[in-house]
Design an enzyme around this catalytic site. Sequence first.
Site, PDB file in Angstrom:
ATOM      1  N   HIS A 113      -6.956  -4.792  -1.311  1.00  0.00           N
ATOM      2  CA  HIS A 113      -6.148  -6.050  -1.210  1.00  0.00           C
ATOM      3  C   HIS A 113      -6.457  -7.003  -2.496  1.00  0.00           C
ATOM      4  CE1 HIS A 113      -6.347  -4.629   2.823  1.00  0.00           C
ATOM      5  NE2 HIS A 113      -5.187  -5.102   3.056  1.00  0.00           N
TER       6      HIS A 113
ATOM      7  N   HIS B 266       0.693  -1.387   0.021  1.00  0.00           N
ATOM      8  CA  HIS B 266       0.140   0.032  -0.085  1.00  0.00           C
ATOM      9  C   HIS B 266       0.722   1.140  -0.055  1.00  0.00           C
ATOM     10  CE1 HIS B 266      -3.102  -2.664   0.766  1.00  0.00           C
ATOM     11  NE2 HIS B 266      -2.714  -3.033   2.184  1.00  0.00           N
TER      12      HIS B 266
END
Lengths: 332, 332, 214, 214
Positions: free
Chosen positions: A220, A57
């Site tokens: 995700h 991320h």
Amino acid sequence: MRRQFINSPEDVVPEALAGFAAAWPHHVSWSPEPSYVVRAAPARDKVALVSGGGSGHEPLHVGFVGEGMLDAAVPGAVFASPTAMQIKAASLAADSGRGVLHVVKNYTGDVLNFRIAGELLADEGVRTEFVLVDDDLATDTDDPDAPGRRGTAAVVAVEKVCGAAAERGADLDELAKLGRRVVAGSRTLSVALAAGAHPGQSEPSFELPADEVEFGVGIHGERARERRAFGPTGEIVPQMTAPVIEALGLTRGERVIVIVNGLGSTHDLELYGVFGEVRRVLEAAGIGTARSLVGSYVTSLDMAGCSVTLVRADDEILDLWDAPVTTPALTW
Amino acid sequence: MRRQFINSPEDVVPEALAGFAAAWPHHVSWSPEPSYVVRAAPARDKVALVSGGGSGHEPLHVGFVGEGMLDAAVPGAVFASPTAMQIKAASLAADSGRGVLHVVKNYTGDVLNFRIAGELLADEGVRTEFVLVDDDLATDTDDPDAPGRRGTAAVVAVEKVCGAAAERGADLDELAKLGRRVVAGSRTLSVALAAGAHPGQSEPSFELPADEVEFGVGIHGERARERRAFGPTGEIVPQMTAPVIEALGLTRGERVIVIVNGLGSTHDLELYGVFGEVRRVLEAAGIGTARSLVGSYVTSLDMAGCSVTLVRADDEILDLWDAPVTTPALTW
Amino acid sequence: MADQLSPVLADRWVRGFAAAVEDAGDRLTEMDRRSGDGDFGVNMTTGLRRALADLPDHPSSPGAPFQVLSDTFLSHSGGTSGPLFGMWFRDFAKVGAQVDFLTLGAVAEASQKGWATITRLGSAKVGDRTMVDAIAPATEALQRSEQEADSLEAGLRAAAEAAERGAEDTSQILGRKGRTSYVGEAALGVPDPGAVTIGLFYRAALDAVAGASS
Amino acid sequence: MADQLSPVLADRWVRGFAAAVEDAGDRLTEMDRRSGDGDFGVNMTTGLRRALADLPDHPSSPGAPFQVLSDTFLSHSGGTSGPLFGMWFRDFAKVGAQVDFLTLGAVAEASQKGWATITRLGSAKVGDRTMVDAIAPATEALQRSEQEADSLEAGLRAAAEAAERGAEDTSQILGRKGRTSYVGEAALGVPDPGAVTIGLFYRAALDAVAGASS
Ligand SMILES: Nc1ncnc2c1ncn2[C@@H]1O[C@H](COP(=O)(O)OP(=O)(O)O)[C@@H](O)[C@H]1O
Ligand SMILES: Nc1ncnc2c1ncn2[C@@H]1O[C@H](COP(=O)(O)OP(=O)(O)O)[C@@H](O)[C@H]1O
Ligand SMILES: [Mg+2]
Ligand SMILES: [Mg+2]
Ligand SMILES: [Mg+2]
Ligand SMILES: [Mg+2]
């Protein structure tokens, strides 16, 4: 076909962290084992802010370690929570005696490991508080047993605002309250045009037809509950912004911080265009764009997509937002 | 299949610039017609730094407008030079009476239009100098008639270093000399894993087999002269770094600024891993990494790839590199 | 027959448990594949293999081997089960650290504390199709045995059998916690791997104690 | 027969040129496709159409229409030809701004200056397969005519014919400047579109002057 600049999938995260620490020697230092990143010059006599979560991320969270924001960040493997021991070690390293605020995105593994770390730290006499970030409107349900809304880009606002307040000397309870207030005033919707691919994997995690977008996607690589028609930003962005306005109950005259966040491979040209559309929607609703942040801050590997986050703003929050910050990914 | 968040291909650039200016109201302001970006608070009594080129390379150049770096940036259409009139108008807006330094990447159209703008400005009594940035080692030839090496990521170093010197009061000739010195000490090699796609186009501009990379690629979607074997960063990065060391004639004990630049959709995780490998190569050669910049600064739309730039450093250059800068894309 | 668990027997318990999980690894992973995401075996063996390497040669207390298990799981094991088991072992470590020998009462206490910890952290109740479906009956069996002044071996046998029965029964339960709640009926017919692992845990305790007596 | 170009005739020259390029647009683009990247027609017509809309109704000098052409090309035309033509027109604007009428000598001077500008900016020499291959012979023809005290019409006719011949001859030249240098022999047989356009430019001048006389 997707390919990446890596040596091997297992080494991606530690090798990146080593490079990251070498690139920002005056900002951060990295402990390889257990793995966590702390400020190169630890702060004294303030509540420590510690966040963390899966890797993939970036710049979240390691890029936000530094004066005015986090004291430590704890990176897990790609899309996997860090362990409780990592979190404990990072928190001990960051603690300067006034307790530790854990800023946690709402994912089962992250919540579990941060809560465990909190218990381990309590045994060592370190006080912790826990701010759960759950801004993703796409995962809003009425089911009290469900895991609840996911945590996405609002975490940047929480870290920025609480980071500034911590720097000014706020105590642990005040910070937890402030963080929860920012979370309560934040919602996000995300749209993907193409999935990202895990390091070492050649296939993206889902395929989309040319005429659809993944609406309400997470960070995700999982599919969203809904697909909607692809179209110009002038059509897509209002669908992302209006529900957020409604969910927050924003009314004419209110002000917000707008975060337009790229999910990995979406170009700045696009993000600024999206931001223009968000502004149009807000203007039409009589809502002021008090501040904005446009860029790729909470990514999902190389996913093509973006998220729109609105954060209800008041004078205190804006003042803290404007306070100086010096981190690898955010400096003003 | 590639898709973007846009309204229409023709509107991408102006819409993005409108959003960009709205996102950074205290940093920049945008003139739509002729199109250029200047500092929101123009500097006084200093040489003005103006750069520009095709769009699609963001944050270059508009993201580098601000104190300590550019006074104005002139964006063309995607991958197309701005016109001479745009450059002239931007230069007039930026000029505070001490002349204008044009920082120009070496592409026929950019060079032509900046040179024309220089002539137009001379007619209006504005002195200009021209620093040609031609760092791309992949396009080095002996042919004096050839267009010469392309300009790529070293332009960031030129803008940063000259920007700082201009802020300190250097005059036009000193700045031009300094800029040329930075360029002379800079070389870059770039590798692509996948081409980018123009806004509105679904196909990337070239296709690569799974076992090859485009070696020595440019930033306009054109193919490179050479393809090499794909492999781990530990194999690819030395092939990018060693020739740059050699071309610059760097010797043991020298110091460099390292720029590891993402070409569009390459993730931070990868870029920091690449930086780690660059450091290994430099260390083995006894060359010091005095400073570094790792991130996506000079992109080629959503191309997957990265470039490695080395800039020969001395105390003066490092001091200017370290000087404060406050721009949308670079702040310290 | 040992009626108390010395540090050496605690060590044997932990090693026996690790061996049993290693043996059952593929089967456990297969259970998680049918009911979740298929990483259970890896999550467990990652922690256990590392822990084995770190076990002290001469444990200072019966808590020491569990402390190593706990630290290792909390340091290195992923998924939901990794940290939960890490905290489960931690309660055994805490109780065992304060005594020279673990009595049946101490084991019952540790099990009770561990159950509370798992519930506090994961908020699963009996019947949610988790490891709690084995922990609860095993703990109750230990407490009953203690009240009835059974031998340590008898108490552990009761616990192991209760845990195994509880685990077996999860194959008929619709999941309500964790990843298995997403797959619904597809998991029916397969027991919950976390619950099965609790069965292995008490069976290893029994074997350690019974082995010492033979 | 006008022996000087008034502002009105200069306006007619520019309009005639624009019309001729518009007519030849597809053919010019096709030439660029064979020898470069195929955007030549668009680069030219973009500028010309905008310029037409901005031409003054009552040009104050014979330079005025060229000034509009120049500004518009430098503001809006892309590619290599856009800015080069913008600068080419600029020299006609500069020379024309200082006089009430353009004589043959003034046209020759503007052409000479424009040639120098194009050379300074693009460093193409005669024989490199560029617009210079038409500019050079046209300029020389103008200068010869002036020395021989020819009429304006005769001078422009000589210039147009020289430019057209020069352009035609480029079809046998291997490119050495600009994009055509990358395609090499593939461009042989097609003339250079920039050079052809210079032919249209002088042909339009001739038509403006000859038209005024008939
Ligand atoms: N909330 C919970 N409380 C107690 N145990 C749980 C809970 N959620 C899951 N578990 C246990 O964890 C096991 C799955 O572990 P694992 O595969 O590591 O988790 P994940 O779903 O994160 O991959 C299940 O078999 C179950 O026994
Ligand atoms: N260096 C140069 N000097 C003069 N004219 C040139 C030069 N390079 C190209 N040209 C002219 O420009 C024309 C091509 O224009 P255009 O298609 O707009 O350029 P581009 O190659 O940038 O697409 C050629 O026909 C040639 O006459
Ligand atoms: Mg699992
Ligand atoms: Mg899992
Ligand atoms: Mg062309
Ligand atoms: Mg072109």
